[in-house]
Design an enzyme around this catalytic site. Structure first.
Site, PDB file in Angstrom:
ATOM      1  N   HIS A 167      35.460  31.644  85.831  1.00 33.27           N
ATOM      2  CA  HIS A 167      35.877  31.150  87.141  1.00 33.27           C
ATOM      3  C   HIS A 167      37.110  30.265  87.010  1.00 33.27           C
ATOM      4  O   HIS A 167      37.066  29.072  87.286  1.00 33.27           O
ATOM      5  CB  HIS A 167      34.723  30.400  87.812  1.00 33.27           C
ATOM      6  CG  HIS A 167      33.608  31.316  88.206  1.00 33.27           C
ATOM      7  ND1 HIS A 167      32.295  31.099  87.876  1.00 33.27           N
ATOM      8  CD2 HIS A 167      33.622  32.491  88.894  1.00 33.27           C
ATOM      9  CE1 HIS A 167      31.551  32.084  88.346  1.00 33.27           C
ATOM     10  NE2 HIS A 167      32.322  32.935  88.970  1.00 33.27           N
TER      11      HIS A 167
ATOM     12  N   HIS B 138      27.502  36.372  81.874  1.00 32.81           N
ATOM     13  CA  HIS B 138      26.286  36.313  82.704  1.00 32.81           C
ATOM     14  C   HIS B 138      25.346  37.495  82.509  1.00 32.81           C
ATOM     15  O   HIS B 138      24.198  37.451  82.947  1.00 32.81           O
ATOM     16  CB  HIS B 138      26.657  36.350  84.203  1.00 32.81           C
ATOM     17  CG  HIS B 138      27.618  35.312  84.634  1.00 32.81           C
ATOM     18  ND1 HIS B 138      27.526  34.011  84.229  1.00 32.81           N
ATOM     19  CD2 HIS B 138      28.682  35.376  85.468  1.00 32.81           C
ATOM     20  CE1 HIS B 138      28.498  33.318  84.791  1.00 32.81           C
ATOM     21  NE2 HIS B 138      29.220  34.109  85.536  1.00 32.81           N
TER      22      HIS B 138
ATOM     23  N   GLU C  43      23.721  35.628  86.729  1.00 30.21           N
ATOM     24  CA  GLU C  43      22.890  35.503  85.525  1.00 30.21           C
ATOM     25  C   GLU C  43      21.417  35.641  85.884  1.00 30.21           C
ATOM     26  O   GLU C  43      20.663  36.349  85.207  1.00 30.21           O
ATOM     27  CB  GLU C  43      23.138  34.149  84.832  1.00 30.21           C
ATOM     28  CG  GLU C  43      22.279  33.995  83.587  1.00 30.21           C
ATOM     29  CD  GLU C  43      22.336  32.608  82.973  1.00 30.21           C
ATOM     30  OE1 GLU C  43      23.396  31.955  83.050  1.00 30.21           O
ATOM     31  OE2 GLU C  43      21.315  32.174  82.413  1.00 30.21           O
TER      32      GLU C  43
END
Lengths: 298, 298
Positions: B50, B82, B134
């Site tokens: 991110h 994830h 995740e």
């Protein structure tokens, strides 16, 4: 209208009640066999409950307390609600002593979970007082060679352990169990917990304080040296300042029913039923001529 | 003597670093095959991290972000740290897409424990944000038909359950995990917990506050919208009021090194290494002519 309100869970827990019933049945079968007095003796390995009057009653029925398996040579032995260790059981078996097993089913479960965890490769934590007979009996079911942890310090320092299994003495507090679970989870990747705590103590406290809140005067029955009874009196007194902690009904002061419509009653875990009944009888006598309701609070 | 003291765990965690390394390797292998630009395309299923600057860097190397498996028809797909759901994986396999798996090994473990618990008859609790990719990937490994619990309310109300297995999103706090464990132990006789929390976040906070305590001025690098970076700045400021939270070194005020011998540096989990290096370069420029030591604090 007068009311005697008794906490449903006052007095003996399920496991103790069951052990006493088994003992009584064993004693009466013994006398039916004509064994009373001179036949095969009945022993109890340790006092069946921590209450002298109750133990005396059992002795009259032919059940004698012994402190260790060494004192037993034959006849029958009653195993009390705490259970016994595997090695004591083996020693009795070797002597061909007949074992009358009054181990509390909740203790049996804790023993079985401890055994299973150790067989599956878990280091085993037993949350409880390491010197208590129940904890000793649970620990004895752990397979040889498996790490046994009974203290927070020991748990923190355990090395070479990845999987931890946890069981608890049936009378432990939930908060104490959670402390061990929390430390275990900080130190080991897998933690498997069997919550073997019996809720009798928690339930008894909950019901007793509810009764204390509804009663004009509260009576807590049980030994002055009984920790759980003293705790019961303490929390009832917080709710109802007119709380009396006595061992038997005779000890209540003369005017304890003055201005009272509802008497609340509870009793510790080692208080026999007849001590509760004697209190009810005394109150009935003092309230002679009144309409009286006896209710259980649950 | 001047010092730049950098928290050892500043920036990317192990899993993110590994995913970026796998992506770079895949990209360079792609161009070595002559595939760059016109060969089989490389996609990343969701942004690898991110951080817009870092994603842009990867795009220059030929890795394009797609939002769902529907957008992929062939070539290679990088699975980010994830992880992905079982069904997404199956859909990619069916399309004969080559999967480059950069799932964090700690996430893999959580998936595997969830699968194992469900296969062994446990209801499965996944402690985490149910909408996080995740958590979705972990949940997808639970066998069909097994109760899945992701909220405390759901856990309290679960019926017909006796065995509860618990795993956690790797970035959850220990306190949150313990809340679920506590509720589970109040309601179910067996609770088996795999502590799948990764300690990178906790370690980063610990090291950063230690650095803040030793530094004359503290710089925290990371997105203004990054929750973990903001939290990092907050706790460093408690230790050292001269704490600056900036996205890049350029944003630091001119006089921030005034009277400073030691600069402390840390960075959030989504801050690339080059942003840390650019800060070190700027400080070196401002301290030109001085003897400078760069140390990692661990």
């Amino acid at each position: 209208l007068k009311q005697i309100l008794i906490a449903r869970s006052a007095g003996f827990c399920f496991g103790v009640k069951r052990a006493i019933a088994i003992a009584n049945e064993t004693a009466s079968r013994g006398s039916a066999d004509g064994a009373s007095g001179c036949g095969p003796e009945i022993r109890s390995l340790g006092p069946l409950i921590h209450n002298p009057q109750a133990v005396e009653e059992l002795e009259k029925k032919g059940i004698r307390v012994v402190e260790s398996v060494e004192e037993v040579e034959g006849g029958k032995v009653i195993v009390r609600s705490h259970g016994i260790t595997r090695s004591d059981r083996a020693a009795l078996d070797a002597k061909k002593v007949k074992i009358i097993d009054a181990t509390c089913p909740f203790v049996n479960k804790a023993q079985e979970h401890a055994r299973q965890l150790s067989a599956e490769g878990y280091a085993v934590v037993v949350v409880g007082d390491a010197n208590h007979p129940e904890v000793k009996s649970i620990i004895s079911y752990i397979e040889p060679g498996v790490p046994i942890l009974t203290s927070l310090a020991g748990l923190r320092e355990a090395s070479g352990v990845r999987k931890v299994g946890i069981v608890a003495q049936t009378t432990q507090s939930f908060e104490n169990l959670m402390q061990f679970v929390s430390v275990a989870l900080r130190h080991f990747p897998e933690v498997r917990v069997f919550n073997t705590i019996c809720n009798a103590t928690v339930l008894r406290q909950k019901e007793s304080t509810a009764v204390a809140g509804k009663a004009d005067v509260m009576v807590v029955l049980g030994g002055y040296n009984s920790a759980n009874t003293r705790r019961l009196a303490e929390i009832c007194r917080e709710i109802n300042p007119r709380t009396h902690h006595v061992e038997t009904a005779d000890e209540l002061p003369g005017g304890f029913l003055e201005g009272v419509s509802t008497v609340g009653v509870t009793a510790g875990a080692s208080t026999p039923q007849w001590i509760i009944e004697a209190l009810v009888a005394r109150i009935r006598g003092m309230w002679a001529g009144e309409e009286i309701r006896v209710d259980l609070y649950q």
